[in-house]
Structure formats: structure tokens, C-alpha cells
Design a protein around this motif. Sequence first.
Motif, PDB file in Angstrom:
ATOM      1  N   TYR A   1       0.836  -1.204   0.000  1.00  0.00           N
ATOM      2  CA  TYR A   1       0.000   0.000   0.000  1.00  0.00           C
ATOM      3  C   TYR A   1       0.869   1.251   0.000  1.00  0.00           C
ATOM      4  O   TYR A   1       0.590   2.217  -0.701  1.00  0.00           O
ATOM      5  CB  TYR A   1      -0.925   0.020   1.216  1.00  0.00           C
ATOM      6  N   ARG A   2       1.923   1.226   0.788  1.00  0.00           N
ATOM      7  CA  ARG A   2       2.818   2.382   0.882  1.00  0.00           C
ATOM      8  C   ARG A   2       3.482   2.678  -0.463  1.00  0.00           C
ATOM      9  O   ARG A   2       3.538   3.829  -0.892  1.00  0.00           O
ATOM     10  CB  ARG A   2       3.890   2.163   1.946  1.00  0.00           C
ATOM     11  N   SER A   3       3.957   1.647  -1.144  1.00  0.00           N
ATOM     12  CA  SER A   3       4.620   1.897  -2.432  1.00  0.00           C
ATOM     13  C   SER A   3       3.624   2.381  -3.479  1.00  0.00           C
ATOM     14  O   SER A   3       3.967   3.194  -4.344  1.00  0.00           O
ATOM     15  CB  SER A   3       5.400   0.678  -2.919  1.00  0.00           C
ATOM     16  N   LEU A   4       2.374   1.929  -3.380  1.00  0.00           N
ATOM     17  CA  LEU A   4       1.348   2.425  -4.292  1.00  0.00           C
ATOM     18  C   LEU A   4       1.072   3.908  -4.013  1.00  0.00           C
ATOM     19  O   LEU A   4       0.992   4.716  -4.936  1.00  0.00           O
ATOM     20  CB  LEU A   4       0.077   1.593  -4.170  1.00  0.00           C
ATOM     21  N   ASP A   5       0.947   4.254  -2.729  1.00  0.00           N
ATOM     22  CA  ASP A   5       0.771   5.661  -2.363  1.00  0.00           C
ATOM     23  C   ASP A   5       1.922   6.513  -2.887  1.00  0.00           C
ATOM     24  O   ASP A   5       1.714   7.592  -3.441  1.00  0.00           O
ATOM     25  CB  ASP A   5       0.692   5.827  -0.847  1.00  0.00           C
ATOM     26  N   GLU A   6       3.145   6.027  -2.714  1.00  0.00           N
ATOM     27  CA  GLU A   6       4.316   6.771  -3.181  1.00  0.00           C
ATOM     28  C   GLU A   6       4.313   6.911  -4.700  1.00  0.00           C
ATOM     29  O   GLU A   6       4.676   7.962  -5.235  1.00  0.00           O
ATOM     30  CB  GLU A   6       5.598   6.102  -2.701  1.00  0.00           C
ATOM     31  N   ALA A   7       3.894   5.863  -5.400  1.00  0.00           N
ATOM     32  CA  ALA A   7       3.838   5.921  -6.861  1.00  0.00           C
ATOM     33  C   ALA A   7       2.798   6.943  -7.329  1.00  0.00           C
ATOM     34  O   ALA A   7       3.026   7.667  -8.300  1.00  0.00           O
ATOM     35  CB  ALA A   7       3.521   4.536  -7.440  1.00  0.00           C
ATOM     36  N   VAL A   8       1.661   7.004  -6.631  1.00  0.00           N
ATOM     37  CA  VAL A   8       0.642   8.004  -6.977  1.00  0.00           C
ATOM     38  C   VAL A   8       1.203   9.403  -6.732  1.00  0.00           C
ATOM     39  O   VAL A   8       1.043  10.292  -7.578  1.00  0.00           O
ATOM     40  CB  VAL A   8      -0.661   7.770  -6.182  1.00  0.00           C
ATOM     41  N   LEU A   9       1.872   9.600  -5.599  1.00  0.00           N
ATOM     42  CA  LEU A   9       2.478  10.907  -5.324  1.00  0.00           C
ATOM     43  C   LEU A   9       3.508  11.278  -6.384  1.00  0.00           C
ATOM     44  O   LEU A   9       3.539  12.427  -6.850  1.00  0.00           O
ATOM     45  CB  LEU A   9       3.123  10.919  -3.938  1.00  0.00           C
ATOM     46  N   ASP A  10       4.343  10.327  -6.770  1.00  0.00           N
ATOM     47  CA  ASP A  10       5.340  10.581  -7.817  1.00  0.00           C
ATOM     48  C   ASP A  10       4.665  10.963  -9.133  1.00  0.00           C
ATOM     49  O   ASP A  10       5.106  11.873  -9.833  1.00  0.00           O
ATOM     50  CB  ASP A  10       6.240   9.360  -8.042  1.00  0.00           C
ATOM     51  N   LYS A  11       3.596  10.265  -9.462  1.00  0.00           N
ATOM     52  CA  LYS A  11       2.871  10.548 -10.701  1.00  0.00           C
ATOM     53  C   LYS A  11       2.253  11.941 -10.649  1.00  0.00           C
ATOM     54  O   LYS A  11       2.306  12.688 -11.627  1.00  0.00           O
ATOM     55  CB  LYS A  11       1.801   9.488 -10.945  1.00  0.00           C
ATOM     56  N   MET A  12       1.680  12.311  -9.505  1.00  0.00           N
ATOM     57  CA  MET A  12       1.080  13.636  -9.375  1.00  0.00           C
ATOM     58  C   MET A  12       2.148  14.723  -9.476  1.00  0.00           C
ATOM     59  O   MET A  12       1.946  15.757 -10.123  1.00  0.00           O
ATOM     60  CB  MET A  12       0.319  13.771  -8.048  1.00  0.00           C
ATOM     61  N   LYS A  13       3.301  14.481  -8.873  1.00  0.00           N
ATOM     62  CA  LYS A  13       4.400  15.443  -8.947  1.00  0.00           C
ATOM     63  C   LYS A  13       4.830  15.640 -10.400  1.00  0.00           C
ATOM     64  O   LYS A  13       5.024  16.765 -10.858  1.00  0.00           O
ATOM     65  CB  LYS A  13       5.580  14.968  -8.105  1.00  0.00           C
ATOM     66  N   LYS A  14       4.968  14.538 -11.131  1.00  0.00           N
ATOM     67  CA  LYS A  14       5.367  14.624 -12.539  1.00  0.00           C
ATOM     68  C   LYS A  14       4.316  15.366 -13.359  1.00  0.00           C
ATOM     69  O   LYS A  14       4.651  16.223 -14.175  1.00  0.00           O
ATOM     70  CB  LYS A  14       5.615  13.237 -13.118  1.00  0.00           C
ATOM     71  N   HIS A  15       3.047  15.043 -13.138  1.00  0.00           N
ATOM     72  CA  HIS A  15       1.973  15.739 -13.852  1.00  0.00           C
ATOM     73  C   HIS A  15       2.012  17.242 -13.565  1.00  0.00           C
ATOM     74  O   HIS A  15       1.868  18.061 -14.476  1.00  0.00           O
ATOM     75  CB  HIS A  15       0.599  15.199 -13.461  1.00  0.00           C
ATOM     76  N   ARG A  16       2.211  17.580 -12.298  1.00  0.00           N
ATOM     77  CA  ARG A  16       2.258  18.996 -11.921  1.00  0.00           C
ATOM     78  C   ARG A  16       3.424  19.690 -12.591  1.00  0.00           C
ATOM     79  O   ARG A  16       3.290  20.778 -13.168  1.00  0.00           O
ATOM     80  CB  ARG A  16       2.349  19.138 -10.401  1.00  0.00           C
ATOM     81  N   GLU A  17       4.588  19.050 -12.563  1.00  0.00           N
ATOM     82  CA  GLU A  17       5.786  19.628 -13.179  1.00  0.00           C
ATOM     83  C   GLU A  17       5.648  19.745 -14.694  1.00  0.00           C
ATOM     84  O   GLU A  17       6.196  20.669 -15.297  1.00  0.00           O
ATOM     85  CB  GLU A  17       7.017  18.793 -12.821  1.00  0.00           C
ATOM     86  N   ASP A  18       4.920  18.808 -15.303  1.00  0.00           N
ATOM     87  CA  ASP A  18       4.732  18.826 -16.752  1.00  0.00           C
ATOM     88  C   ASP A  18       3.618  19.777 -17.190  1.00  0.00           C
ATOM     89  O   ASP A  18       3.340  19.900 -18.387  1.00  0.00           O
ATOM     90  CB  ASP A  18       4.414  17.417 -17.282  1.00  0.00           C
ATOM     91  N   GLY A  19       2.975  20.440 -16.226  1.00  0.00           N
ATOM     92  CA  GLY A  19       1.912  21.374 -16.562  1.00  0.00           C
ATOM     93  C   GLY A  19       0.646  20.689 -17.026  1.00  0.00           C
ATOM     94  O   GLY A  19       0.018  21.124 -17.992  1.00  0.00           O
ATOM     95  N   HIS A  20       0.267  19.631 -16.338  1.00  0.00           N
ATOM     96  CA  HIS A  20      -0.954  18.892 -16.691  1.00  0.00           C
ATOM     97  C   HIS A  20      -2.145  19.848 -16.714  1.00  0.00           C
ATOM     98  O   HIS A  20      -2.273  20.741 -15.878  1.00  0.00           O
ATOM     99  CB  HIS A  20      -1.185  17.774 -15.672  1.00  0.00           C
ATOM    100  N   GLN A  21      -3.029  19.651 -17.669  1.00  0.00           N
ATOM    101  CA  GLN A  21      -4.179  20.533 -17.863  1.00  0.00           C
ATOM    102  C   GLN A  21      -5.075  20.607 -16.626  1.00  0.00           C
ATOM    103  O   GLN A  21      -5.584  21.675 -16.289  1.00  0.00           O
ATOM    104  CB  GLN A  21      -4.987  20.043 -19.061  1.00  0.00           C
ATOM    105  N   LEU A  22      -5.267  19.493 -15.934  1.00  0.00           N
ATOM    106  CA  LEU A  22      -6.092  19.520 -14.726  1.00  0.00           C
ATOM    107  C   LEU A  22      -5.472  20.393 -13.639  1.00  0.00           C
ATOM    108  O   LEU A  22      -6.190  20.999 -12.844  1.00  0.00           O
ATOM    109  CB  LEU A  22      -6.318  18.104 -14.191  1.00  0.00           C
ATOM    110  N   GLU A  23      -4.158  20.448 -13.618  1.00  0.00           N
ATOM    111  CA  GLU A  23      -3.482  21.332 -12.659  1.00  0.00           C
ATOM    112  C   GLU A  23      -3.631  22.782 -13.090  1.00  0.00           C
ATOM    113  O   GLU A  23      -3.958  23.649 -12.271  1.00  0.00           O
ATOM    114  CB  GLU A  23      -2.006  20.957 -12.527  1.00  0.00           C
TER     115      GLU A  23
END
Length: 104
Positions: free
Chosen positions: A66-88
Motif C-alpha cells: 500500500y505504501r509503495s502504491l501511495d508513493e507511486a501516486v504521489l510521484d505521478k502527481m508530482k510529474k503531472h504537476r511539473e509537466d503542466g498537466h491541464q487539470l493542474e
Amino acid sequence: MTPNSEREVDLAKRAKIIEWLKTELVDQMAHLLKGIWEGSHHKIVDGLASLISCCYILGRRLGVSYRSLDEAVLDKMKKHREDGHQLEDWYGDISALEDHLRKR
């Protein structure tokens, strides 16, 4: 039952559970989409909760903690934010989810 046959039964049982969880994902997605179509807040929340919990459990059955899944979601959100995702850009959804997960 011999140790070898016990191992085979356990492997078959694990494979069957994984297949069942995959069908649950599809079933819960249908439930969610029906709730969206009907405009039922209760069905939407229930469908989303079922999908999320099913994903966590499927991940665990596949050897993902569960912890590694949570971390993977956080990593994905960070990447999306840094890439200027439209939802952000439009709504701030990515950083809001990041904040929510970090505060848990």
C-alpha cells in the motif's frame, strides 16, 4: 496433500483471486458510470471508493505494498504537476491530490 500439490493449489487460488479482482474493477467501473449517468452522488462515491479499494487490494495481491502504491501516486502527481498537466493548470486538482495524500 503433498507440499508440491499444496503449492499448486495455492498458486491456482491466487490466480483465481487476481482474475476475480480484475472483474471487480470492470464491474465497479460500470457501477460508477451508471451513477454518473443517473447523477447519483451516493453511487458515484460508492463506485469511486470501490474502485480505489479494489486497486489497492489487487496491487497487494500482485506484490505491491500500500505504501509503495501511495508513493507511486504521489510521484505521478508530482510529474503531472511539473509537466503542466491541464487539470493542474485549470483546476489545481493535481496539487490538491498531492496535498491530500501527504497529509494522511
